[in-house]
Design an enzyme around this catalytic site. Sequence first.
Site, PDB file in Angstrom:
ATOM      1  N   LEU A   1     -19.199  24.538  89.043  1.00 38.87           N
ATOM      2  CA  LEU A   1     -20.435  25.164  89.361  1.00 38.87           C
ATOM      3  C   LEU A   1     -20.457  26.542  89.159  1.00 38.87           C
ATOM      4  O   LEU A   1     -21.441  27.282  89.516  1.00 38.87           O
ATOM      5  CB  LEU A   1     -20.919  24.700  90.953  1.00 38.87           C
ATOM      6  CG  LEU A   1     -21.041  23.275  90.997  1.00 38.87           C
ATOM      7  CD1 LEU A   1     -21.542  22.845  92.333  1.00 38.87           C
ATOM      8  CD2 LEU A   1     -22.019  22.417  90.257  1.00 38.87           C
TER       9      LEU A   1
ATOM     10  N   ASP B   1       6.000  27.717  85.148  1.00 35.42           N
ATOM     11  CA  ASP B   1       6.091  27.133  83.880  1.00 35.42           C
ATOM     12  C   ASP B   1       7.291  27.884  83.147  1.00 35.42           C
ATOM     13  O   ASP B   1       8.482  27.251  82.598  1.00 35.42           O
ATOM     14  CB  ASP B   1       5.079  27.114  83.228  1.00 35.42           C
ATOM     15  CG  ASP B   1       5.419  26.377  81.650  1.00 35.42           C
ATOM     16  OD1 ASP B   1       5.872  24.955  81.769  1.00 35.42           O
ATOM     17  OD2 ASP B   1       4.992  26.612  80.772  1.00 35.42           O
TER      18      ASP B   1
END
Length: 160
Positions: free
Chosen positions: A75, A128
């Site tokens: 949204l 990562d």
Amino acid sequence: MSKLTHLDEAGHAHMVDVSGKSDTDRMATATAIVQLTQAAMDVLLEGNLKKGDALAVARIAGIMAAKKTSELIPLCHPLPITKVTVDLEPDRATHRVLITATVKTRGQTGVEMEALTAASTAALTVYDMMKAVDKGITIASIQLEEKQGGKSGTWRRSAL
């Protein structure tokens, strides 16, 4: 408690109509903390990662994420972002990397979500890049620190 702006009268999720709001300068800063082991911090600071410079890659990932926030958070409005900075400060003593993301725009709605998305994505990128060294890395305290602009003005996180 104020009404949730992303729910209509029937309780259904909807995108807020900001067309009646005035354009104002807006800024938001968010932080995240990445907790490493001593060994992982040593590797990070020595620059011996096979994948490359983790801090440089995380900085770029955070900037890219801020620009893509409306594609990730259902949204959120797409915004004309005018500035994104992502700073990563490793602290050898605490084995932490403090990530600070600041986003600016001139528009009808704020950039809090963009700053939070930038800080979060930069933290995930550090994970990562470092996971081959330490899979136990912790990402913590992703939070808004400050926002400026709009009808509600300036808000700053209070020190505990």
